[in-house]
Design a protein around this motif. Structure first.
Motif, PDB file in Angstrom:
ATOM      1  N   ASN A  30     -52.871 153.699  74.450  1.00  0.00           N
ATOM      2  CA  ASN A  30     -52.910 154.905  75.277  1.00  0.00           C
ATOM      3  C   ASN A  30     -54.152 155.698  74.907  1.00  0.00           C
ATOM      4  O   ASN A  30     -54.769 155.465  73.865  1.00  0.00           O
ATOM      5  N   ARG A  31     -54.507 156.635  75.757  1.00  0.00           N
ATOM      6  CA  ARG A  31     -55.666 157.505  75.496  1.00  0.00           C
ATOM      7  C   ARG A  31     -55.170 158.933  75.323  1.00  0.00           C
ATOM      8  O   ARG A  31     -54.235 159.366  75.995  1.00  0.00           O
ATOM      9  N   THR A  32     -55.832 159.636  74.416  1.00  0.00           N
ATOM     10  CA  THR A  32     -55.507 161.047  74.230  1.00  0.00           C
ATOM     11  C   THR A  32     -56.163 161.851  75.347  1.00  0.00           C
ATOM     12  O   THR A  32     -56.945 161.322  76.136  1.00  0.00           O
ATOM     13  N   SER A  33     -55.869 163.131  75.402  1.00  0.00           N
ATOM     14  CA  SER A  33     -56.467 163.991  76.428  1.00  0.00           C
ATOM     15  C   SER A  33     -57.986 164.051  76.292  1.00  0.00           C
ATOM     16  O   SER A  33     -58.691 164.294  77.264  1.00  0.00           O
ATOM     17  N   SER A  34     -58.484 163.804  75.076  1.00  0.00           N
ATOM     18  CA  SER A  34     -59.933 163.782  74.873  1.00  0.00           C
ATOM     19  C   SER A  34     -60.499 162.356  74.974  1.00  0.00           C
ATOM     20  O   SER A  34     -61.618 162.106  74.558  1.00  0.00           O
ATOM     21  N   ASN A  35     -59.695 161.430  75.520  1.00  0.00           N
ATOM     22  CA  ASN A  35     -60.077 160.053  75.810  1.00  0.00           C
ATOM     23  C   ASN A  35     -60.270 159.171  74.573  1.00  0.00           C
ATOM     24  O   ASN A  35     -60.909 158.128  74.641  1.00  0.00           O
ATOM     25  N   TYR A  36     -59.718 159.569  73.428  1.00  0.00           N
ATOM     26  CA  TYR A  36     -59.727 158.702  72.250  1.00  0.00           C
ATOM     27  C   TYR A  36     -58.586 157.697  72.378  1.00  0.00           C
ATOM     28  O   TYR A  36     -57.534 158.004  72.944  1.00  0.00           O
ATOM     29  N   ARG A  37     -58.804 156.504  71.836  1.00  0.00           N
ATOM     30  CA  ARG A  37     -57.717 155.534  71.799  1.00  0.00           C
ATOM     31  C   ARG A  37     -56.643 156.058  70.838  1.00  0.00           C
ATOM     32  O   ARG A  37     -56.961 156.534  69.758  1.00  0.00           O
ATOM     33  N   ASP A  38     -55.388 155.887  71.228  1.00  0.00           N
ATOM     34  CA  ASP A  38     -54.269 156.334  70.403  1.00  0.00           C
ATOM     35  C   ASP A  38     -53.410 155.113  70.064  1.00  0.00           C
ATOM     36  O   ASP A  38     -52.611 154.662  70.878  1.00  0.00           O
ATOM     37  N   TYR A  39     -53.628 154.568  68.868  1.00  0.00           N
ATOM     38  CA  TYR A  39     -52.935 153.353  68.438  1.00  0.00           C
ATOM     39  C   TYR A  39     -51.574 153.693  67.839  1.00  0.00           C
ATOM     40  O   TYR A  39     -51.377 154.758  67.268  1.00  0.00           O
ATOM     41  N   SER A  40     -50.657 152.734  67.943  1.00  0.00           N
ATOM     42  CA  SER A  40     -49.294 152.929  67.445  1.00  0.00           C
ATOM     43  C   SER A  40     -48.987 151.906  66.354  1.00  0.00           C
ATOM     44  O   SER A  40     -49.801 151.037  66.033  1.00  0.00           O
ATOM     45  N   ASP A  41     -47.774 151.990  65.838  1.00  0.00           N
ATOM     46  CA  ASP A  41     -47.329 151.000  64.853  1.00  0.00           C
ATOM     47  C   ASP A  41     -47.274 149.605  65.462  1.00  0.00           C
ATOM     48  O   ASP A  41     -47.435 148.605  64.764  1.00  0.00           O
TER      49      ASP A  41
END
Length: 132
Positions: A30-41
């Motif tokens: 997923n991407r954060t509101s600032s377009n950074y990748r948001d990795y999960s477990d």
């Protein structure tokens, strides 16, 4: 988590993570509101799985195949064992080739003693000999 955190937790470099992502070994984060990748477990588990497979010298295609098979939990395990059996066969072939290489190098080493000059070196003469 950001890519740097994922890299730290997985022991993989940021470049490796991006490469695996491009190759489809990681689901798109997923991407954060600032377009950074948001990795999960889940991404961390995929990376650790991939890292273990790479330690066994499995190819990226083989790893992708294992991910595909893993996504069908009710499927038959035979495909997984066949993949591993094929890899074992490839490793045995590589071992055979390495034994042959060692024999060739050992034979080559007998061509020269330590006290000769480079111009007298039997190894260099053998490597430079033309086949007739």
């Amino acid at each position: 988590m950001k890519i740097g955190d994922l890299a730290h937790k997985s022991g993989c470099s940021v470049q490796t993570i991006r490469y695996y992502e491009k190759r489809g070994l990681l689901v798109n984060p997923n991407r954060t509101s600032s377009n950074y990748r948001d990795y999960s477990d889940t991404h961390l588990q995929q990376l650790l799985f991939t890292k273990r497979c790479r330690a066994l010298k499995l190819s990226l295609a083989e790893i992708q195949n294992l991910f595909t098979l893993r996504d069908e939990p009710e499927g038959n395990c035979q495909s997984v064992t066949q993949l591993v059996d094929q890899h074992i066969t490839e490793v045995e072939s590589q071992i055979s080739e390495l034994h042959s290489l060692k024999r060739q190098l050992t034979e080559l080493r007998t061509r020269c003693g330590d006290t000769k000059t480079v111009s007298q070196c039997g190894i260099l003469k053998t490597l430079g000999a033309e086949k007739t």
